[in-house]
Design a protein around this motif. Structure first.
Motif, mmCIF file in Angstrom:
data_model
loop_
_atom_site.group_PDB
_atom_site.id
_atom_site.type_symbol
_atom_site.label_atom_id
_atom_site.label_comp_id
_atom_site.label_asym_id
_atom_site.label_seq_id
_atom_site.Cartn_x
_atom_site.Cartn_y
_atom_site.Cartn_z
ATOM 1 N N GLY A 1 0.816 -1.214 0.000
ATOM 2 C CA GLY A 1 0.000 0.000 0.000
ATOM 3 C C GLY A 1 0.845 1.257 0.000
ATOM 4 N N VAL A 2 1.904 1.253 0.789
ATOM 5 C CA VAL A 2 2.804 2.409 0.835
ATOM 6 C C VAL A 2 3.478 2.604 -0.523
ATOM 7 C CG1 VAL A 2 4.929 3.315 1.857
ATOM 8 C CG2 VAL A 2 3.166 2.348 3.326
ATOM 9 N N ALA A 3 3.888 1.507 -1.151
ATOM 10 C CA ALA A 3 4.531 1.600 -2.468
ATOM 11 C C ALA A 3 3.580 2.188 -3.506
ATOM 12 C CB ALA A 3 5.027 0.227 -2.913
ATOM 13 N N ALA A 4 2.341 1.699 -3.512
ATOM 14 C CA ALA A 4 1.351 2.196 -4.477
ATOM 15 C C ALA A 4 1.041 3.669 -4.219
ATOM 16 C CB ALA A 4 0.078 1.361 -4.399
ATOM 17 N N TRP A 5 0.874 4.020 -2.960
ATOM 18 C CA TRP A 5 0.579 5.403 -2.593
ATOM 19 C C TRP A 5 1.745 6.312 -2.973
ATOM 20 C CZ3 TRP A 5 0.572 7.628 3.004
ATOM 21 C CH2 TRP A 5 0.067 8.924 3.004
ATOM 22 N N SER A 6 2.955 5.863 -2.692
ATOM 23 C CA SER A 6 4.143 6.657 -3.012
ATOM 24 C C SER A 6 4.246 6.927 -4.507
ATOM 25 C CB SER A 6 5.410 5.942 -2.528
ATOM 26 O OG SER A 6 5.397 5.804 -1.127
ATOM 27 N N LEU A 7 3.956 5.915 -5.299
ATOM 28 C CA LEU A 7 4.027 6.082 -6.752
ATOM 29 C C LEU A 7 3.003 7.107 -7.221
ATOM 30 C CD1 LEU A 7 5.268 5.186 -9.448
ATOM 31 C CD2 LEU A 7 3.551 3.368 -9.524
ATOM 32 N N ALA A 8 1.757 6.966 -6.784
ATOM 33 C CA ALA A 8 0.703 7.890 -7.219
ATOM 34 C C ALA A 8 0.949 9.296 -6.677
ATOM 35 C CB ALA A 8 -0.666 7.377 -6.782
ATOM 36 N N HIS A 9 1.273 9.396 -5.400
ATOM 37 C CA HIS A 9 1.466 10.715 -4.799
ATOM 38 C C HIS A 9 2.706 11.405 -5.374
ATOM 39 C CE1 HIS A 9 0.610 13.743 -1.768
ATOM 40 N NE2 HIS A 9 1.927 13.861 -1.630
ATOM 41 N N GLY A 10 3.766 10.655 -5.523
ATOM 42 C CA GLY A 10 4.988 11.223 -6.092
ATOM 43 C C GLY A 10 4.776 11.708 -7.512
ATOM 44 N N PHE A 11 4.113 10.902 -8.324
ATOM 45 C CA PHE A 11 3.843 11.292 -9.701
ATOM 46 C C PHE A 11 2.973 12.553 -9.728
ATOM 47 C CE2 PHE A 11 1.622 11.240 -13.743
ATOM 48 C CZ PHE A 11 2.644 10.960 -14.651
ATOM 49 N N ALA A 12 1.905 12.560 -8.922
ATOM 50 C CA ALA A 12 0.999 13.709 -8.892
ATOM 51 C C ALA A 12 1.729 14.972 -8.435
ATOM 52 C CB ALA A 12 -0.191 13.425 -7.978
ATOM 53 N N THR A 13 2.555 14.854 -7.424
ATOM 54 C CA THR A 13 3.293 16.007 -6.904
ATOM 55 C C THR A 13 4.280 16.539 -7.936
ATOM 56 O OG1 THR A 13 3.045 15.191 -4.638
ATOM 57 C CG2 THR A 13 4.793 16.795 -5.029
ATOM 58 N N LEU A 14 5.011 15.648 -8.568
ATOM 59 C CA LEU A 14 5.954 16.063 -9.609
ATOM 60 C C LEU A 14 5.225 16.693 -10.800
ATOM 61 C CD1 LEU A 14 8.372 13.009 -9.505
ATOM 62 C CD2 LEU A 14 8.923 15.367 -8.837
ATOM 63 N N LEU A 15 4.071 16.142 -11.140
ATOM 64 C CA LEU A 15 3.278 16.687 -12.242
ATOM 65 C C LEU A 15 2.816 18.109 -11.926
ATOM 66 C CD1 LEU A 15 1.933 15.954 -14.996
ATOM 67 C CD2 LEU A 15 -0.080 15.291 -13.665
ATOM 68 N N LEU A 16 2.268 18.309 -10.719
ATOM 69 C CA LEU A 16 1.762 19.628 -10.339
ATOM 70 C C LEU A 16 2.862 20.677 -10.245
ATOM 71 C CD1 LEU A 16 -0.945 18.912 -7.619
ATOM 72 C CD2 LEU A 16 -1.269 19.483 -10.021
ATOM 73 N N SER A 17 4.041 20.252 -9.848
ATOM 74 C CA SER A 17 5.142 21.214 -9.689
ATOM 75 C C SER A 17 5.866 21.490 -11.005
ATOM 76 C CB SER A 17 6.128 20.718 -8.632
ATOM 77 O OG SER A 17 6.719 19.501 -9.038
ATOM 78 N N GLY A 18 5.424 20.847 -12.090
ATOM 79 C CA GLY A 18 6.015 21.079 -13.403
ATOM 80 C C GLY A 18 7.303 20.311 -13.642
ATOM 81 N N ASN A 19 7.648 19.417 -12.746
ATOM 82 C CA ASN A 19 8.899 18.679 -12.878
ATOM 83 C C ASN A 19 8.836 17.522 -13.863
ATOM 84 O OD1 ASN A 19 10.870 19.937 -11.041
ATOM 85 N ND2 ASN A 19 9.251 19.558 -9.541
ATOM 86 N N LEU A 20 7.650 17.200 -14.364
ATOM 87 C CA LEU A 20 7.528 16.099 -15.324
ATOM 88 C C LEU A 20 7.275 16.587 -16.745
ATOM 89 C CD1 LEU A 20 5.420 13.423 -13.402
ATOM 90 C CD2 LEU A 20 7.886 13.462 -13.800
ATOM 91 N N SER A 21 7.287 17.890 -16.947
ATOM 92 C CA SER A 21 6.927 18.397 -18.278
ATOM 93 C C SER A 21 7.834 17.842 -19.365
ATOM 94 C CB SER A 21 6.918 19.921 -18.298
ATOM 95 O OG SER A 21 8.163 20.428 -17.855
ATOM 96 N N GLY A 22 9.115 17.697 -19.104
ATOM 97 C CA GLY A 22 10.024 17.126 -20.102
ATOM 98 C C GLY A 22 9.772 15.655 -20.323
ATOM 99 N N ALA A 23 9.555 14.923 -19.245
ATOM 100 C CA ALA A 23 9.355 13.474 -19.345
ATOM 101 C C ALA A 23 7.995 13.117 -19.936
ATOM 102 C CB ALA A 23 9.503 12.840 -17.960
ATOM 103 N N VAL A 24 6.967 13.877 -19.583
ATOM 104 C CA VAL A 24 5.616 13.581 -20.053
ATOM 105 C C VAL A 24 5.376 14.201 -21.425
ATOM 106 C CG1 VAL A 24 3.162 13.932 -19.580
ATOM 107 C CG2 VAL A 24 4.701 13.297 -17.719
ATOM 108 N N GLY A 25 5.893 15.411 -21.621
ATOM 109 C CA GLY A 25 5.704 16.092 -22.900
ATOM 110 C C GLY A 25 4.238 16.317 -23.200
ATOM 111 N N ASP A 26 3.837 15.972 -24.430
ATOM 112 C CA ASP A 26 2.455 16.160 -24.859
ATOM 113 C C ASP A 26 1.564 14.957 -24.532
ATOM 114 O OD1 ASP A 26 3.082 18.629 -25.898
ATOM 115 O OD2 ASP A 26 3.457 17.863 -27.908
ATOM 116 N N ARG A 27 2.151 13.931 -23.957
ATOM 117 C CA ARG A 27 1.362 12.738 -23.644
ATOM 118 C C ARG A 27 0.405 12.995 -22.483
ATOM 119 N NH1 ARG A 27 5.975 8.452 -22.845
ATOM 120 N NH2 ARG A 27 6.955 10.314 -22.028
ATOM 121 N N ASP A 28 -0.672 12.254 -22.466
ATOM 122 C CA ASP A 28 -1.653 12.326 -21.393
ATOM 123 C C ASP A 28 -1.005 11.806 -20.112
ATOM 124 O OD1 ASP A 28 -3.791 12.086 -19.648
ATOM 125 O OD2 ASP A 28 -4.926 10.709 -20.911
ATOM 126 N N PRO A 29 -0.934 12.632 -19.050
ATOM 127 C CA PRO A 29 -0.297 12.182 -17.809
ATOM 128 C C PRO A 29 -0.921 10.914 -17.232
ATOM 129 C CG PRO A 29 -0.723 14.533 -17.726
ATOM 130 C CD PRO A 29 -1.376 14.005 -18.977
#
Length: 195
Positions: A144-172
């Motif tokens: 549960g912690v692993a799953a939560w960490s993955l979702a929360h970490g991804f969401a946090t990085l996405l909101l802070s703009g840190n994934l813009s290069g990695a995600v690009g134009d793809r649907d997050p």
């Protein structure tokens, strides 16, 4: 400011909450002040304090509302992967709530409404992990912690703009689905990919 102006909001509480969410979304929770919110919302200086008592009360109300919306977003997700996708979607659609919810120092952690909303959200989060073969006990908890960490970490990085290069134009959300496949593999032919 005329007193008439303060009564034109059909719901003063909602007007203050909406204004606070706008401030948090654009400037962060540290920028909140009840006096400034009253000015921005076009209500009397006493209106925010009347509804929330103080800044902490306002942030507690925002966190509570966030957890209710969050639990609703997670409800009835068919599997762990889709719970994660909904987690990411919730963060993208409710960035101000998301910023406040996971900073307990900002709100009253003993508030009964907040506690009830957090419990409901936790139940929804854990429902996605319950069906996984993890061996139970600490293993289930760590899964549960692993799953939560993955979702929360991804969401946090996405909101802070840190994934813009990695995600690009793809649907997050699609990128997140791909990521879950890297960590949570099929364990049974009927399981959804990523579980």
């Amino acid at each position: 400011m005329s007193s008439d102006r303060t009564y034109h909001h059909g719901d003063l509480r909602r007007a203050v909450l909406a204004t606070a969410l706008d401030v948090i979304r654009t400037e962060g929770p540290a920028a909140l002040s009840l006096r400034d919110l009253a000015r921005r919302a076009g209500v009397s200086h006493a209106a925010p304090a009347h509804h929330f008592k103080d800044r902490t009360g306002l942030l507690t109300a925002i966190a509570t509302e966030g957890y209710v919306l969050f639990a609703d977003a997670l409800a009835d997700a068919p599997d762990l992967r889709e719970r994660g996708v909904r987690y990411v979607r919730f963060a993208a659609e409710h960035p101000a709530h998301f910023q406040v919810m996971f900073q307990p120092e900002l709100h009253r952690i003993d508030d009964p409404d907040l506690i009830a909303a957090k419990v409901r959200a936790t139940v929804e989060l854990r429902a996605g992990v319950d069906g996984l073969p993890s061996g139970g006990g600490d293993d289930a908890r760590l899964t549960g912690v692993a799953a939560w960490s993955l979702a929360h970490g991804f969401a946090t990085l996405l909101l802070s703009g840190n994934l813009s290069g990695a995600v690009g134009d793809r649907d997050p959300e699609e990128v997140f689905r791909t990521l879950t496949g890297l960590f949570f593999h099929r364990t049974h032919p009927t399981d959804a990919p990523g579980e």
